[in-house]
Design a protein around this motif. Structure first.
Motif, PDB file in Angstrom:
ATOM      1  N   ASN A   1       0.817  -1.220   0.000  1.00 43.75           N
ATOM      2  CA  ASN A   1       0.000   0.000   0.000  1.00 43.75           C
ATOM      3  C   ASN A   1       0.855   1.276   0.000  1.00 43.75           C
ATOM      4  OD1 ASN A   1       0.912  -0.209   2.594  1.00 43.75           O
ATOM      5  ND2 ASN A   1      -1.092  -0.058   3.565  1.00 43.75           N
ATOM      6  N   GLY A   2       2.107   1.175  -0.444  1.00 49.68           N
ATOM      7  CA  GLY A   2       2.931   2.357  -0.645  1.00 49.68           C
ATOM      8  C   GLY A   2       3.763   2.820   0.537  1.00 49.68           C
ATOM      9  N   LYS A   3       3.748   2.084   1.636  1.00 46.18           N
ATOM     10  CA  LYS A   3       4.572   2.464   2.780  1.00 46.18           C
ATOM     11  C   LYS A   3       5.990   1.950   2.592  1.00 46.18           C
ATOM     12  CE  LYS A   3       0.807   2.844   6.046  1.00 46.18           C
ATOM     13  NZ  LYS A   3       0.320   2.466   7.361  1.00 46.18           N
ATOM     14  N   VAL A   4       6.943   2.547   3.307  1.00 46.73           N
ATOM     15  CA  VAL A   4       8.347   2.182   3.113  1.00 46.73           C
ATOM     16  C   VAL A   4       9.104   2.227   4.439  1.00 46.73           C
ATOM     17  CG1 VAL A   4       9.078   4.547   2.560  1.00 46.73           C
ATOM     18  CG2 VAL A   4      10.355   2.617   1.656  1.00 46.73           C
ATOM     19  N   VAL A   5      10.086   1.325   4.553  1.00 44.34           N
ATOM     20  CA  VAL A   5      11.039   1.320   5.662  1.00 44.34           C
ATOM     21  C   VAL A   5      12.421   1.363   5.026  1.00 44.34           C
ATOM     22  CG1 VAL A   5      11.993   0.013   7.604  1.00 44.34           C
ATOM     23  CG2 VAL A   5       9.558  -0.087   7.137  1.00 44.34           C
ATOM     24  N   ILE A   6      13.282   2.238   5.547  1.00 46.74           N
ATOM     25  CA  ILE A   6      14.658   2.331   5.058  1.00 46.74           C
ATOM     26  C   ILE A   6      15.594   2.098   6.233  1.00 46.74           C
ATOM     27  CG2 ILE A   6      16.397   3.798   3.991  1.00 46.74           C
ATOM     28  CD1 ILE A   6      14.051   5.323   2.669  1.00 46.74           C
ATOM     29  N   PHE A   7      16.541   1.158   6.070  1.00 45.17           N
ATOM     30  CA  PHE A   7      17.544   0.836   7.085  1.00 45.17           C
ATOM     31  C   PHE A   7      18.910   1.249   6.558  1.00 45.17           C
ATOM     32  CE2 PHE A   7      14.385  -2.472   7.203  1.00 45.17           C
ATOM     33  CZ  PHE A   7      14.136  -2.652   8.550  1.00 45.17           C
TER      34      PHE A   7
ATOM     35  N   ILE B   1      20.143   2.897  11.548  1.00 43.18           N
ATOM     36  CA  ILE B   1      19.330   4.096  11.364  1.00 43.18           C
ATOM     37  C   ILE B   1      18.086   3.672  10.598  1.00 43.18           C
ATOM     38  CG2 ILE B   1      19.238   6.396  10.342  1.00 43.18           C
ATOM     39  CD1 ILE B   1      22.412   6.254  10.528  1.00 43.18           C
ATOM     40  N   LEU B   2      16.927   4.017  11.126  1.00 41.79           N
ATOM     41  CA  LEU B   2      15.660   3.657  10.498  1.00 41.79           C
ATOM     42  C   LEU B   2      14.875   4.915  10.174  1.00 41.79           C
ATOM     43  CD1 LEU B   2      14.453   0.994  13.077  1.00 41.79           C
ATOM     44  CD2 LEU B   2      15.418   0.534  10.838  1.00 41.79           C
ATOM     45  N   THR B   3      14.256   4.913   9.037  1.00 40.29           N
ATOM     46  CA  THR B   3      13.271   5.940   8.725  1.00 40.29           C
ATOM     47  C   THR B   3      12.121   5.231   8.044  1.00 40.29           C
ATOM     48  OG1 THR B   3      12.880   8.098   7.735  1.00 40.29           O
ATOM     49  CG2 THR B   3      14.319   6.585   6.524  1.00 40.29           C
ATOM     50  N   ARG B   4      10.911   5.696   8.264  1.00 41.35           N
ATOM     51  CA  ARG B   4       9.770   4.939   7.758  1.00 41.35           C
ATOM     52  C   ARG B   4       8.487   5.733   7.845  1.00 41.35           C
ATOM     53  NH1 ARG B   4       9.003   6.794  12.231  1.00 41.35           N
ATOM     54  NH2 ARG B   4       8.128   5.708  13.968  1.00 41.35           N
ATOM     55  N   ASN B   5       7.507   5.235   7.147  1.00 42.65           N
ATOM     56  CA  ASN B   5       6.113   5.601   7.363  1.00 42.65           C
ATOM     57  C   ASN B   5       5.307   4.304   7.486  1.00 42.65           C
ATOM     58  OD1 ASN B   5       6.013   4.683   4.736  1.00 42.65           O
ATOM     59  ND2 ASN B   5       4.965   6.464   3.917  1.00 42.65           N
ATOM     60  N   TYR B   6       5.991   3.246   7.892  1.00 41.67           N
ATOM     61  CA  TYR B   6       5.444   1.884   7.937  1.00 41.67           C
ATOM     62  C   TYR B   6       5.647   1.341   9.350  1.00 41.67           C
ATOM     63  CZ  TYR B   6       4.615  -2.804   5.854  1.00 41.67           C
ATOM     64  OH  TYR B   6       4.138  -4.034   5.518  1.00 41.67           O
ATOM     65  N   ASP B   7       4.884   1.868  10.303  1.00 37.93           N
ATOM     66  CA  ASP B   7       5.083   1.547  11.718  1.00 37.93           C
ATOM     67  C   ASP B   7       4.904   0.068  12.039  1.00 37.93           C
ATOM     68  OD1 ASP B   7       5.679   4.189  12.412  1.00 37.93           O
ATOM     69  OD2 ASP B   7       3.558   4.680  12.693  1.00 37.93           O
TER      70      ASP B   7
END
Length: 74
Positions: free
Chosen positions: A40-46, A54-60
């Motif tokens: 559904n378009g969410k992403v997690v970046i490690f 380091i994590l950034t995301r909109n995919y809790d």
């Protein structure tokens, strides 16, 4: 005795395997970067840097699952 660099590489290999099982893909030009896209378009970046992640995301939801897996040990 195993050297620190060997232990770090071993940890990183286990980490990569763990997140790959969760559907993450590794960056081609930067192997310390991994990304997971949801349907559904969410992403997690490690990004792994020495002994930090380091994590950034909109995919809790995925972050919660990965934290649980990583807390158990890789």
């Amino acid at each position: 005795m195993i050297s620190n660099s060997h232990q770090e590489l071993s940890w990183f290999e286990r980490f990569k395997g763990t997140i790959k099982k969760r559907g993450c893909s590794q960056g081609q030009s930067d192997h310390t970067l991994s990304i997971k896209h949801s349907h559904n378009g969410k992403v997690v970046i490690f990004i792994v840097y020495v002994d930090d992640i380091i994590l950034t995301r909109n995919y809790d939801e995925e972050i919660i699952k990965l934290k649980e897996i990583l807390a158990k040990g890789i």
